[in-house]
Design a protein around this motif. Structure first.
Motif, mmCIF file in Angstrom:
data_model
loop_
_atom_site.group_PDB
_atom_site.id
_atom_site.type_symbol
_atom_site.label_atom_id
_atom_site.label_comp_id
_atom_site.label_asym_id
_atom_site.label_seq_id
_atom_site.Cartn_x
_atom_site.Cartn_y
_atom_site.Cartn_z
ATOM 1 N N ALA A 134 0.843 -1.200 0.000
ATOM 2 C CA ALA A 134 0.000 0.000 0.000
ATOM 3 C C ALA A 134 0.876 1.247 0.000
ATOM 4 O O ALA A 134 1.926 1.261 0.646
ATOM 5 C CB ALA A 134 -0.905 0.019 1.226
ATOM 6 N N PRO A 135 0.427 2.289 -0.698
ATOM 7 C CA PRO A 135 1.126 3.567 -0.577
ATOM 8 C C PRO A 135 1.041 4.066 0.871
ATOM 9 O O PRO A 135 0.097 3.737 1.592
ATOM 10 C CB PRO A 135 0.345 4.505 -1.503
ATOM 11 N N HIS A 136 2.010 4.840 1.261
ATOM 12 C CA HIS A 136 2.050 5.342 2.640
ATOM 13 C C HIS A 136 0.750 6.021 3.059
ATOM 14 O O HIS A 136 0.332 5.889 4.212
ATOM 15 C CB HIS A 136 3.231 6.299 2.836
ATOM 16 N N GLY A 137 0.109 6.719 2.175
ATOM 17 C CA GLY A 137 -1.095 7.471 2.547
ATOM 18 C C GLY A 137 -2.377 6.658 2.612
ATOM 19 O O GLY A 137 -3.416 7.169 3.057
ATOM 20 N N ASN A 138 -2.368 5.415 2.191
ATOM 21 C CA ASN A 138 -3.599 4.631 2.118
ATOM 22 C C ASN A 138 -3.852 3.914 3.450
ATOM 23 O O ASN A 138 -3.669 2.717 3.580
ATOM 24 C CB ASN A 138 -3.524 3.630 0.955
ATOM 25 N N ARG A 139 -4.330 4.668 4.437
ATOM 26 C CA ARG A 139 -4.574 4.113 5.773
ATOM 27 C C ARG A 139 -5.669 3.056 5.770
ATOM 28 O O ARG A 139 -5.604 2.105 6.529
ATOM 29 C CB ARG A 139 -4.929 5.221 6.776
ATOM 30 N N ARG A 140 -6.685 3.191 4.939
ATOM 31 C CA ARG A 140 -7.746 2.171 4.906
ATOM 32 C C ARG A 140 -7.160 0.804 4.565
ATOM 33 O O ARG A 140 -7.468 -0.194 5.208
ATOM 34 C CB ARG A 140 -8.841 2.554 3.906
ATOM 35 N N HIS A 141 -6.326 0.770 3.553
ATOM 36 C CA HIS A 141 -5.719 -0.484 3.118
ATOM 37 C C HIS A 141 -4.784 -1.023 4.204
ATOM 38 O O HIS A 141 -4.770 -2.224 4.489
ATOM 39 C CB HIS A 141 -4.962 -0.251 1.804
ATOM 40 N N ALA A 162 7.050 1.521 -10.771
ATOM 41 C CA ALA A 162 6.260 1.976 -11.918
ATOM 42 C C ALA A 162 5.922 3.469 -11.818
ATOM 43 O O ALA A 162 5.300 4.010 -12.726
ATOM 44 C CB ALA A 162 4.973 1.164 -12.033
ATOM 45 N N LEU A 163 6.346 4.106 -10.727
ATOM 46 C CA LEU A 163 6.029 5.517 -10.516
ATOM 47 C C LEU A 163 7.312 6.336 -10.438
ATOM 48 O O LEU A 163 8.328 5.850 -9.934
ATOM 49 C CB LEU A 163 5.235 5.698 -9.218
ATOM 50 N N PRO A 164 7.262 7.592 -10.900
ATOM 51 C CA PRO A 164 8.438 8.458 -10.718
ATOM 52 C C PRO A 164 8.739 8.612 -9.223
ATOM 53 O O PRO A 164 7.815 8.673 -8.404
ATOM 54 C CB PRO A 164 7.998 9.796 -11.328
ATOM 55 N N SER A 165 9.993 8.659 -8.860
ATOM 56 C CA SER A 165 10.366 8.692 -7.443
ATOM 57 C C SER A 165 9.821 9.909 -6.718
ATOM 58 O O SER A 165 9.625 9.866 -5.502
ATOM 59 C CB SER A 165 11.880 8.610 -7.290
ATOM 60 N N ASP A 166 9.524 10.988 -7.437
ATOM 61 C CA ASP A 166 8.978 12.185 -6.781
ATOM 62 C C ASP A 166 7.447 12.189 -6.742
ATOM 63 O O ASP A 166 6.842 13.125 -6.224
ATOM 64 C CB ASP A 166 9.508 13.454 -7.450
ATOM 65 N N ASP A 167 6.819 11.143 -7.256
ATOM 66 C CA ASP A 167 5.355 11.027 -7.199
ATOM 67 C C ASP A 167 4.952 10.793 -5.743
ATOM 68 O O ASP A 167 5.542 9.956 -5.063
ATOM 69 C CB ASP A 167 4.898 9.853 -8.064
ATOM 70 N N PRO A 168 3.949 11.527 -5.243
ATOM 71 C CA PRO A 168 3.549 11.339 -3.847
ATOM 72 C C PRO A 168 3.056 9.923 -3.535
ATOM 73 O O PRO A 168 3.067 9.507 -2.378
ATOM 74 C CB PRO A 168 2.422 12.350 -3.635
ATOM 75 N N LEU A 169 2.641 9.167 -4.558
ATOM 76 C CA LEU A 169 2.184 7.792 -4.341
ATOM 77 C C LEU A 169 3.315 6.769 -4.441
ATOM 78 O O LEU A 169 3.094 5.588 -4.198
ATOM 79 C CB LEU A 169 1.084 7.433 -5.336
ATOM 80 N N ALA A 170 4.517 7.201 -4.788
ATOM 81 C CA ALA A 170 5.625 6.260 -4.976
ATOM 82 C C ALA A 170 6.066 5.553 -3.690
ATOM 83 O O ALA A 170 6.344 4.357 -3.719
ATOM 84 C CB ALA A 170 6.806 6.961 -5.639
ATOM 85 N N PRO A 171 6.136 6.241 -2.535
ATOM 86 C CA PRO A 171 6.556 5.525 -1.319
ATOM 87 C C PRO A 171 5.497 4.500 -0.896
ATOM 88 O O PRO A 171 4.330 4.842 -0.682
ATOM 89 C CB PRO A 171 6.699 6.632 -0.269
ATOM 90 N N HIS A 172 5.905 3.236 -0.809
ATOM 91 C CA HIS A 172 4.997 2.134 -0.479
ATOM 92 C C HIS A 172 5.479 1.388 0.755
ATOM 93 O O HIS A 172 6.672 1.330 1.040
ATOM 94 C CB HIS A 172 4.916 1.144 -1.653
ATOM 95 N N MET A 173 4.526 0.798 1.441
ATOM 96 C CA MET A 173 4.803 -0.054 2.585
ATOM 97 C C MET A 173 4.539 -1.498 2.188
ATOM 98 O O MET A 173 3.609 -1.769 1.435
ATOM 99 C CB MET A 173 3.914 0.324 3.767
ATOM 100 N N LEU A 174 5.348 -2.386 2.731
ATOM 101 C CA LEU A 174 5.205 -3.812 2.483
ATOM 102 C C LEU A 174 4.817 -4.488 3.786
ATOM 103 O O LEU A 174 5.480 -4.309 4.802
ATOM 104 C CB LEU A 174 6.528 -4.389 1.966
ATOM 105 N N TYR A 175 3.734 -5.233 3.756
ATOM 106 C CA TYR A 175 3.293 -6.043 4.890
ATOM 107 C C TYR A 175 3.497 -7.498 4.512
ATOM 108 O O TYR A 175 3.398 -7.863 3.342
ATOM 109 C CB TYR A 175 1.810 -5.799 5.182
#
Length: 185
Positions: A134-141, A162-175
């Motif tokens: 999930a992207p860092h901002g997706n608290r529901r997920h 698949a996202l540019p590194s400066d895209d706000p959705l690029a930082p992801h968390m792995l569970y």
């Protein structure tokens, strides 16, 4: 492994895709609120996704099932397992995922379907580990992954390739969740 089964939970049917699912799935994928952390998709892109889901069932014996409410609510989204489709430090790996129509949010369906998918993955597909992304901002997920017993190590966080590194959705968390952890629950 044979034909992938339909999965039933207390309130849901997780089944293979039908032609009549294509229109409501396209509507779901075009909803900017549902797709807040993903790119919206048009009808052709949505149809192509369904074709890939079905191909996954044929190749791997698992995939993303169409999700139907047993109370007669019909198609409400998708849930299941998929091979992570990009290269990252943790791949190859299988991911648990879901996407629900906005009107179905808050009913616990994602958690219910996620549990069924995890159980299938560990007991029927023989997987040793399943991840959630999930992207860092997706608290529901993130909250659903936590309810499923998945755990996060911040050292596993990554930039989505698949996202540019400066895209706000690029930082992801792995569970992660292992077969052994799942069995202990």
């Amino acid at each position: 492994m044979g034909d992938p089964p339909e999965l039933r939970t207390e309130r849901l049917l997780m089944r293979r895709w039908r032609d009549e699912d294509r229109e409501p799935f396209a509507v779901l994928n075009a909803d900017p609120e549902v797709m807040e952390f993903l790119a919206t998709r048009n009808r052709q892109e949505s149809d192509d996704m369904i074709d890939r889901f079905e191909l996954s069932f044929e190749i791997y014996g698992f995939g993303l099932w169409a999700l139907e409410a047993l109370d007669g609510g019909g198609f409400i989204g998708l849930a299941g397992l998929s091979n992570v489709a990009f290269t990252a430090p943790f791949t190859p790996e299988v991911e648990v995922g879901w996407r629900l129509a906005r009107k179905e949010w808050g009913k616990g369906y994602a958690t219910e379907a996620g549990r069924a998918a995890l159980t299938f993955g560990f007991t029927r597909a023989g997987l040793d580990e399943i991840v959630g992304i999930a992207p860092h901002g997706n608290r529901r997920h993130q909250r659903v992954m936590e309810r499923l017993g998945m755990h996060r190590d911040p050292a596993d966080d990554f930039t989505h390739p698949a996202l540019p590194s400066d895209d706000p959705l690029a930082p992801h968390m792995l569970y992660r969740l292992t077969d052994r952890e799942h069995a202990a629950r």
